[in-house]
Scaffold this motif. Sequence first.
Motif, PDB file in Angstrom:
ATOM      1  N   THR A 182       0.842   7.257  -0.491  1.00 34.14           N
ATOM      2  CA  THR A 182       1.863   8.243  -0.148  1.00 34.14           C
ATOM      3  C   THR A 182       2.844   8.352  -1.319  1.00 34.14           C
ATOM      4  O   THR A 182       2.850   7.509  -2.230  1.00 34.14           O
ATOM      5  CB  THR A 182       2.633   7.822   1.106  1.00 34.14           C
ATOM      6  OG1 THR A 182       3.372   6.613   0.812  1.00 34.14           O
ATOM      7  CG2 THR A 182       1.683   7.551   2.278  1.00 34.14           C
ATOM      8  N   ASP A 183       3.684   9.374  -1.294  1.00 38.45           N
ATOM      9  CA  ASP A 183       4.682   9.529  -2.354  1.00 38.45           C
ATOM     10  C   ASP A 183       5.613   8.326  -2.412  1.00 38.45           C
ATOM     11  O   ASP A 183       5.999   7.871  -3.498  1.00 38.45           O
ATOM     12  CB  ASP A 183       5.492  10.815  -2.135  1.00 38.45           C
ATOM     13  CG  ASP A 183       4.672  12.075  -2.400  1.00 38.45           C
ATOM     14  OD1 ASP A 183       3.617  11.953  -3.065  1.00 38.45           O
ATOM     15  OD2 ASP A 183       5.087  13.161  -1.940  1.00 38.45           O
ATOM     16  N   GLU A 184       5.972   7.806  -1.249  1.00 41.88           N
ATOM     17  CA  GLU A 184       6.853   6.637  -1.209  1.00 41.88           C
ATOM     18  C   GLU A 184       6.163   5.418  -1.801  1.00 41.88           C
ATOM     19  O   GLU A 184       6.782   4.619  -2.517  1.00 41.88           O
ATOM     20  CB  GLU A 184       7.295   6.349   0.234  1.00 41.88           C
ATOM     21  CG  GLU A 184       8.336   7.314   0.767  1.00 41.88           C
ATOM     22  CD  GLU A 184       9.599   7.335  -0.095  1.00 41.88           C
ATOM     23  OE1 GLU A 184      10.108   6.241  -0.418  1.00 41.88           O
ATOM     24  OE2 GLU A 184      10.057   8.439  -0.457  1.00 41.88           O
ATOM     25  N   GLU A 185       4.879   5.256  -1.488  1.00 34.81           N
ATOM     26  CA  GLU A 185       4.132   4.119  -2.034  1.00 34.81           C
ATOM     27  C   GLU A 185       3.991   4.238  -3.548  1.00 34.81           C
ATOM     28  O   GLU A 185       4.058   3.234  -4.262  1.00 34.81           O
ATOM     29  CB  GLU A 185       2.755   4.045  -1.378  1.00 34.81           C
ATOM     30  CG  GLU A 185       2.802   3.537   0.066  1.00 34.81           C
ATOM     31  CD  GLU A 185       1.465   3.636   0.777  1.00 34.81           C
ATOM     32  OE1 GLU A 185       1.226   2.837   1.697  1.00 34.81           O
ATOM     33  OE2 GLU A 185       0.652   4.532   0.415  1.00 34.81           O
TER      34      GLU A 185
ATOM     35  N   LYS B 122       6.139   5.644  -5.563  1.00 34.64           N
ATOM     36  CA  LYS B 122       7.441   5.272  -6.127  1.00 34.64           C
ATOM     37  C   LYS B 122       7.597   3.755  -6.149  1.00 34.64           C
ATOM     38  O   LYS B 122       8.094   3.175  -7.114  1.00 34.64           O
ATOM     39  CB  LYS B 122       8.569   5.898  -5.305  1.00 34.64           C
ATOM     40  CG  LYS B 122       8.693   7.407  -5.481  1.00 34.64           C
ATOM     41  CD  LYS B 122       9.819   7.947  -4.614  1.00 34.64           C
ATOM     42  CE  LYS B 122       9.910   9.472  -4.713  1.00 34.64           C
ATOM     43  NZ  LYS B 122      10.971  10.006  -3.812  1.00 34.64           N
ATOM     44  N   LEU B 123       7.156   3.115  -5.068  1.00 29.74           N
ATOM     45  CA  LEU B 123       7.259   1.664  -4.967  1.00 29.74           C
ATOM     46  C   LEU B 123       6.344   0.994  -5.992  1.00 29.74           C
ATOM     47  O   LEU B 123       6.719   0.004  -6.634  1.00 29.74           O
ATOM     48  CB  LEU B 123       6.882   1.225  -3.551  1.00 29.74           C
ATOM     49  CG  LEU B 123       7.301  -0.182  -3.102  1.00 29.74           C
ATOM     50  CD1 LEU B 123       8.828  -0.329  -3.168  1.00 29.74           C
ATOM     51  CD2 LEU B 123       6.812  -0.444  -1.681  1.00 29.74           C
TER      52      LEU B 123
END
Length: 372
Positions: free
Chosen positions: A184-187, A189-190
Amino acid sequence: MLRTGIVGLPNVGKSTLFNALTRSRKAEAANFPFCTIEPNVGVVNVPDARLERLRSLAGSEKVIPAAIEVVDIAGLVKGASEGEGLGNKFLAHIREVDAIVQVVRCFENEDIHHVAGSIDPVRDIEIVTTELVLADMATVQKRIERQGKAARTGDKVAKAEIELGEKLLPHLNEGKPASTAELTDEEKKLMAGFFLLSAKPVLFAANVREEDLAPLELGDYSTNPHVKAVVDYAATHHGTGTVVVSAQIESELSELPQEDAKEYLEGLGVSDSGVGKLIRGAYALLGLRTYFTYGPKETRAWTIHTGDKAPAAAGVIHSDFERGFIAAETMAFADLDALGSAAKCREAGKLRIEGKEYEVKDGDVMEFRFNV
């Protein structure tokens, strides 16, 4: 300035290509492994024919192109992730670049030693990828272990990092680079905080013989099936592209005046320099775009990231431009090229006043209004 690292096995043409890119003799090119130990660094201008057109329209005194930094990194061998060859140095130097150009040898020559004893570019790609992936597996495992204690106390970031790490490990264990993991986009970034080597964007440079250039430009792979193998493998296993280049020819071209180099290429039946294609490919790989300013004193290409809005683009010139941004007078290069002047663009309704939310497009010609 963003950095692109040139990597590959020993004796595939990395240093020769680096010298051609930077029009220098910084990197030693020799017929034995590890002739490059410490990385060579050079600044490379991004070829862009639009600059000359803008210069002629404005009568500019000088032209300043966009540029990227290129790093020639020591050759890697199998076992680098465990310190073989110059492995530890190699991996450390890759960690410092933003994107990777991997040079793969696609030509036979008994006089030039290949560290693996034969020509097989897909095998060579897999050797490099495997070493990066193995190093990343160790990094992810350490991350999971380090965040374990914090996660048990309820730390949400630590929990998220452990979940991400446990998602990445099986993917990496299959020999796949982190860049191809479905996240995902959040993953994503992480994951950026993990600083994984195989997460860096990569472009492949197929190094070929002089006589292969013209047929390959026309899409004829019959003279060199190695290149077809690289193109297919890069697309299916890395989701990226391949540029065909002859490092030796590019090295010779780099010593010629521009007009002579152009004639030489035409004599080979080739329309464009492989180095030019490679530089533009690396520039795009880094997620970079160009906008222009032009006038009597100078025509200049400014580098921004894809998705940057007008104030951020203005800030590339000076922080005051971003801080006091009011608006941007904007024309598409294609419109200015066709109509011949800003005045005619204004008459035709092609000169726009854009505000803070405008997402700058590649090729925009801009003048900023600001007040500080």
